[in-house]
Design a protein around this motif. Sequence first.
Motif, mmCIF file in Angstrom:
data_model
loop_
_atom_site.group_PDB
_atom_site.id
_atom_site.type_symbol
_atom_site.label_atom_id
_atom_site.label_comp_id
_atom_site.label_asym_id
_atom_site.label_seq_id
_atom_site.Cartn_x
_atom_site.Cartn_y
_atom_site.Cartn_z
ATOM 1 N N ALA A 1 0.848 -1.195 0.000
ATOM 2 C CA ALA A 1 0.000 0.000 0.000
ATOM 3 C C ALA A 1 0.880 1.240 0.000
ATOM 4 O O ALA A 1 1.787 1.363 0.829
ATOM 5 N N VAL B 1 1.105 5.447 0.189
ATOM 6 C CA VAL B 1 0.442 6.693 0.565
ATOM 7 C C VAL B 1 1.178 7.815 -0.152
ATOM 8 O O VAL B 1 2.360 8.066 0.120
ATOM 9 N N SER C 1 -1.917 -1.109 -3.789
ATOM 10 C CA SER C 1 -3.007 -0.204 -3.431
ATOM 11 C C SER C 1 -2.478 1.215 -3.314
ATOM 12 O O SER C 1 -1.356 1.423 -2.840
ATOM 13 N N TYR D 1 -3.253 5.084 -1.823
ATOM 14 C CA TYR D 1 -4.002 5.964 -0.933
ATOM 15 C C TYR D 1 -3.417 7.366 -1.039
ATOM 16 O O TYR D 1 -2.230 7.536 -1.313
ATOM 17 N N ALA E 1 -4.106 5.091 4.992
ATOM 18 C CA ALA E 1 -4.137 3.722 4.466
ATOM 19 C C ALA E 1 -4.734 2.751 5.477
ATOM 20 O O ALA E 1 -4.444 1.555 5.447
ATOM 21 N N SER F 1 -5.929 -0.856 4.883
ATOM 22 C CA SER F 1 -4.963 -1.942 4.694
ATOM 23 C C SER F 1 -4.227 -2.307 5.977
ATOM 24 O O SER F 1 -3.339 -3.160 5.956
#
Length: 330
Positions: A47, A49, A74, A76, A91, A94
């Motif tokens: 993930a 950010v 992912s 964010y 995030a 997750s």
Amino acid sequence: MAGRGSRLRPHTLTIPKPLIPIAGKPIVQRLVEDIASVLDEKIEEVAYVIAEDFGKETEDNLKQIAQNLGAKGSIYYQDKPLGTGHAIMCAQQSLSGPCVIAYADTLFRADFTLDKEADSVIWVKQVKNPEAYGVVSLNENNEIEGLVEKPKDFVSDLAVIGIYYFKDGAVLKSELQAVLDAKLMHGGEYQINDGIKQMQAKGYTFKPGKIDEWMDCGNKNVTVETNGRMLQFLHKEGAHLVASSAQLENASVIPPCYIGENAVIKDATIGPNVSIGEGTVIENSTIEESLIQNYSQVTNAQLKNAMIGNYAKFDGNFTAISIGDYSELV
């Protein structure tokens, strides 16, 4: 977590700092791969950010890095720079199960076994000037009992490098939510340390993970230095750093050097500690301790401690230069 990187301008005007290559790979890719090697288990998700203005191409590149590890990528967004604690909570969807949190301008070399029985492992590096860093203090059981930011008096020489393992990310999420709800800020920012301190107060155990080497990519000079150090590590490990498609004509290469696909080195001496990106052309030049990215042209140059972006053109006798993407200096 990744910012665009104002200290690395002009190189971060067109691409964010985490995608600047070090020894041929983007910073964030090296970071993710090295974390994966320490964890020694399958990663399900990576993930990121980021700021929303990074753009679709950057987001696709980040997702591809995750996919190369067999993981979901992912994205964010952090809409305001409100600190590390706030970025992590962007995030929060997750944050469950075992997870690693890392700042994307840090690279490392490590040979330690992660203690997965601990509730958290904070990665640290022994430093000579601990007063310049956030450090951890340890108890007699080698557990972290305190975190101190830039201590005036000696606490320990173990500096926090910005990589954290949590056995259950949901616990950190709960404590950081309490920090946000209480509006507990320092200098207008929410910090991960406040969540960690609340976990410690509830009896969760934190252990240190001592790394061997810590490399920064915060500004141009340290990024060039980090590129050289990474090249040295890879060279000692026997990595193949010169692409077979690279064209070397009357060229001398002093290792360690990275030379990318279809690069052309003609009537030139390269190295040591130089990275040349894909498709870049170097002619009639001597280059050492430098980082030159993709599809650039360098002629008649004597360069040391230089950093040149993508699609740039340079012709001249400057030395410690720093020019960004699509720039011309002739």
